[in-house]
Write an enzyme that holds these catalytic residues in place. Sequence first.
Site, PDB file in Angstrom:
ATOM      1  N   ASN A  15       0.803  -1.229   0.000  1.00 50.38           N
ATOM      2  CA  ASN A  15       0.000   0.000   0.000  1.00 50.38           C
ATOM      3  C   ASN A  15       0.841   1.288   0.000  1.00 50.38           C
ATOM      4  O   ASN A  15       0.506   2.257  -0.684  1.00 50.38           O
ATOM      5  CB  ASN A  15      -0.991   0.057   1.167  1.00 50.38           C
ATOM      6  CG  ASN A  15      -0.861  -1.092   2.133  1.00 50.38           C
ATOM      7  OD1 ASN A  15       0.244  -1.526   2.399  1.00 50.38           O
ATOM      8  ND2 ASN A  15      -1.963  -1.573   2.652  1.00 50.38           N
ATOM      9  N   THR A  24       2.590  -8.316  -1.131  1.00 51.23           N
ATOM     10  CA  THR A  24       2.694  -8.236   0.331  1.00 51.23           C
ATOM     11  C   THR A  24       2.134  -9.520   0.931  1.00 51.23           C
ATOM     12  O   THR A  24       1.098 -10.024   0.481  1.00 51.23           O
ATOM     13  CB  THR A  24       1.976  -7.020   0.977  1.00 51.23           C
ATOM     14  OG1 THR A  24       1.938  -7.221   2.405  1.00 51.23           O
ATOM     15  CG2 THR A  24       0.552  -6.806   0.509  1.00 51.23           C
ATOM     16  N   ILE A  25       2.848 -10.010   1.926  1.00 47.37           N
ATOM     17  CA  ILE A  25       2.344 -11.202   2.627  1.00 47.37           C
ATOM     18  C   ILE A  25       1.108 -10.841   3.437  1.00 47.37           C
ATOM     19  O   ILE A  25       0.350 -11.703   3.846  1.00 47.37           O
ATOM     20  CB  ILE A  25       3.401 -11.844   3.557  1.00 47.37           C
ATOM     21  CG1 ILE A  25       3.845 -10.879   4.664  1.00 47.37           C
ATOM     22  CG2 ILE A  25       4.578 -12.361   2.756  1.00 47.37           C
ATOM     23  CD1 ILE A  25       4.516 -11.579   5.836  1.00 47.37           C
ATOM     24  N   ASP A  26       0.890  -9.532   3.685  1.00 49.75           N
ATOM     25  CA  ASP A  26      -0.248  -9.123   4.515  1.00 49.75           C
ATOM     26  C   ASP A  26      -1.582  -9.264   3.785  1.00 49.75           C
ATOM     27  O   ASP A  26      -2.635  -9.317   4.422  1.00 49.75           O
ATOM     28  CB  ASP A  26      -0.083  -7.663   4.964  1.00 49.75           C
ATOM     29  CG  ASP A  26       1.131  -7.458   5.844  1.00 49.75           C
ATOM     30  OD1 ASP A  26       1.773  -8.463   6.205  1.00 49.75           O
ATOM     31  OD2 ASP A  26       1.450  -6.304   6.169  1.00 49.75           O
ATOM     32  N   MET A  36       2.800 -12.678  11.145  1.00 54.86           N
ATOM     33  CA  MET A  36       2.859 -11.265  10.726  1.00 54.86           C
ATOM     34  C   MET A  36       1.530 -10.796  10.130  1.00 54.86           C
ATOM     35  O   MET A  36       0.638 -11.596   9.858  1.00 54.86           O
ATOM     36  CB  MET A  36       3.973 -11.061   9.706  1.00 54.86           C
ATOM     37  CG  MET A  36       5.336 -10.871  10.318  1.00 54.86           C
ATOM     38  SD  MET A  36       6.548 -10.546   9.010  1.00 54.86           S
ATOM     39  CE  MET A  36       7.910  -9.916   9.991  1.00 54.86           C
ATOM     40  N   GLY A  37       1.464  -9.497   9.863  1.00 53.92           N
ATOM     41  CA  GLY A  37       0.266  -8.960   9.220  1.00 53.92           C
ATOM     42  C   GLY A  37      -0.153  -7.613   9.761  1.00 53.92           C
ATOM     43  O   GLY A  37      -1.193  -7.091   9.368  1.00 53.92           O
ATOM     44  N   GLU A  61       0.650 -10.649  15.038  1.00 50.69           N
ATOM     45  CA  GLU A  61       1.584  -9.716  15.687  1.00 50.69           C
ATOM     46  C   GLU A  61       0.882  -8.403  16.057  1.00 50.69           C
ATOM     47  O   GLU A  61       1.363  -7.650  16.883  1.00 50.69           O
ATOM     48  CB  GLU A  61       2.748  -9.399  14.744  1.00 50.69           C
ATOM     49  CG  GLU A  61       2.300  -8.700  13.453  1.00 50.69           C
ATOM     50  CD  GLU A  61       3.438  -8.249  12.536  1.00 50.69           C
ATOM     51  OE1 GLU A  61       4.603  -8.420  12.896  1.00 50.69           O
ATOM     52  OE2 GLU A  61       3.127  -7.724  11.450  1.00 50.69           O
ATOM     53  N   LEU A  83      10.789 -15.538   8.737  1.00 55.99           N
ATOM     54  CA  LEU A  83      10.831 -16.848   8.069  1.00 55.99           C
ATOM     55  C   LEU A  83       9.621 -17.042   7.154  1.00 55.99           C
ATOM     56  O   LEU A  83       9.714 -17.661   6.102  1.00 55.99           O
ATOM     57  CB  LEU A  83      10.872 -17.978   9.113  1.00 55.99           C
ATOM     58  CG  LEU A  83      12.090 -17.972  10.027  1.00 55.99           C
ATOM     59  CD1 LEU A  83      11.920 -18.999  11.137  1.00 55.99           C
ATOM     60  CD2 LEU A  83      13.354 -18.251   9.229  1.00 55.99           C
ATOM     61  N   GLN A  84       8.464 -16.469   7.581  1.00 62.75           N
ATOM     62  CA  GLN A  84       7.226 -16.689   6.804  1.00 62.75           C
ATOM     63  C   GLN A  84       7.212 -15.914   5.488  1.00 62.75           C
ATOM     64  O   GLN A  84       6.354 -16.145   4.650  1.00 62.75           O
ATOM     65  CB  GLN A  84       6.007 -16.314   7.640  1.00 62.75           C
ATOM     66  CG  GLN A  84       5.906 -14.863   8.011  1.00 62.75           C
ATOM     67  CD  GLN A  84       5.115 -14.612   9.285  1.00 62.75           C
ATOM     68  OE1 GLN A  84       3.931 -14.822   9.309  1.00 62.75           O
ATOM     69  NE2 GLN A  84       5.795 -14.161  10.336  1.00 62.75           N
TER      70      GLN A  84
HETATM   71  O1  F6P Z   1       5.308  -5.597   4.637  1.00 59.65           O
HETATM   72  C1  F6P Z   1       4.688  -6.538   5.355  1.00 59.65           C
HETATM   73  C2  F6P Z   1       5.378  -6.940   6.645  1.00 59.65           C
HETATM   74  O2  F6P Z   1       6.015  -8.176   6.462  1.00 59.65           O
HETATM   75  C3  F6P Z   1       4.395  -6.954   7.809  1.00 59.65           C
HETATM   76  O3  F6P Z   1       3.704  -8.161   7.912  1.00 59.65           O
HETATM   77  C4  F6P Z   1       5.287  -6.687   8.981  1.00 59.65           C
HETATM   78  O4  F6P Z   1       4.580  -6.105  10.060  1.00 59.65           O
HETATM   79  C5  F6P Z   1       6.267  -5.744   8.420  1.00 59.65           C
HETATM   80  O5  F6P Z   1       6.368  -6.021   7.039  1.00 59.65           O
HETATM   81  C6  F6P Z   1       7.620  -5.844   9.046  1.00 59.65           C
HETATM   82  O6  F6P Z   1       8.458  -4.979   8.402  1.00 59.65           O
HETATM   83  P1  F6P Z   1      10.008  -4.834   8.693  1.00 59.65           P
HETATM   84  O7  F6P Z   1      10.658  -6.078   8.210  1.00 59.65           O
HETATM   85  O8  F6P Z   1      10.401  -3.638   7.902  1.00 59.65           O
HETATM   86  O9  F6P Z   1      10.141  -4.654  10.170  1.00 59.65           O
END
Ligand code: F6P
Length: 415
Positions: free
Chosen positions: A115, A143-145, A189-190, A245, A301-302
Amino acid sequence: MTVKNLLVAQSGGPTAAINATLSGVLEAGLNSPHIGRVYGGFHGVEGMLSGKVVDLTPQLSDPEALRHLALTPGMALRSCRYKMPDPKKDDAPYATLLELFKKLDIGYFFYIGGNDSMDTALKLHHRCAQEGLDVKVIGVPKTIDNDLPETDHTPGFGSAVKYVCTSIVEVARDASVYPAQSVMVVEIMGRDAGWLTASSGLAQRAGGAPHLIYIPERAFDPDRFLSDLRELMTRERHVIVAVSEGIRDAAGDYVHADLPGVERSVDSFGHVQLSGAGRYLEHLIKTQIGCKVRSIELSVLQRSAGHCLSATDIAEAAEVGRQAVALALAGESGKMAAIRRLSDSPYRSDVVAVPLEKAAGLVKAFPSDWLSEDNRTLSQEAVDYFLPLIAGEMQTPFAEGLPCHFTFAENFVKL
Ligand code: F6P
């Protein structure tokens, strides 16, 4: 049509499929008679501002290179978390980037990201148009989110779902060996959206875990959590909990905001680095219930697991890249190459152009009715949505028993 050059860059958090998208962009660029050189901007717009651009054309002469790139997790062009300023307040970065586009005779710019990166692409599109510079700017999702609006899902999400579900099945298998009662908490994550955490519910099809699922879209109530857990423990010897998270309490504060020993960094978009929801629950269970408990933070890792790729995700990620180039060549700009689902079974999708305004800086929440009110099971609609995205297995090539990743030589062009 005059021949122009292509520039592509990556931004935001890595995924295991973002290089597949990059390979798609590069493949389509190399194959087009309307595109001359293919350039890569390193470290997104932040690196481009200091001239970190490589002519990738000579590094892609081996036809195997693109295939190897597609199966390499992480970001071959590196990344950044750089927020472009409001151009009315600070035009300097825009002027520098437009100068770069002119010097390299760029006609097509692709920004692969989430985004925030779509916001950057949109701002650049507007600034090019204002200057009368004919650069087609296309945002390419990742994005994995999975929280990007206007696209059915985001490339990279399917491989992350596959890794998360595989890990839950394996954690449950491990827990099952002991006679003593235990709880395993898996932190996923997310940030603001529960798509990835909720998707862990698919793993129930392979054994029953996770038993409880907590997403950021629902206020977390510790008392209710403990009573639900106690009730489950009367029936299950080993309980697996999937937690995002980003879970927050009813007041909207992260439940693990005050976890001792955690220093939280904040990026230029104001996103706090999250970590500790699992440890928070572990502490709660240890002190309030007192059974054996472990928390496992899947962390990076994910999003970097090249040994557990979804074949569907990789194929689709590459196609999104190819189609992004097709859109630009057809004259589109200020658009995002979005995935449109045509059917669940057999799974079919195509790629369409949507205005960047509809995705830039926005978050698509997980639909509340896709997770049961008791935080235990996915709706059939959710299962039908998730399942095709993890179909098929692929992995990064291995050499001498170890993952072998593709890398570009950082031969920056002289500007
Ligand atoms: O961009 C997505 C993401 O992987 C989120 O799931 C996570 O909160 C964030 O990035 C972590 O970002 P960084 O690796 O910059 O701390």
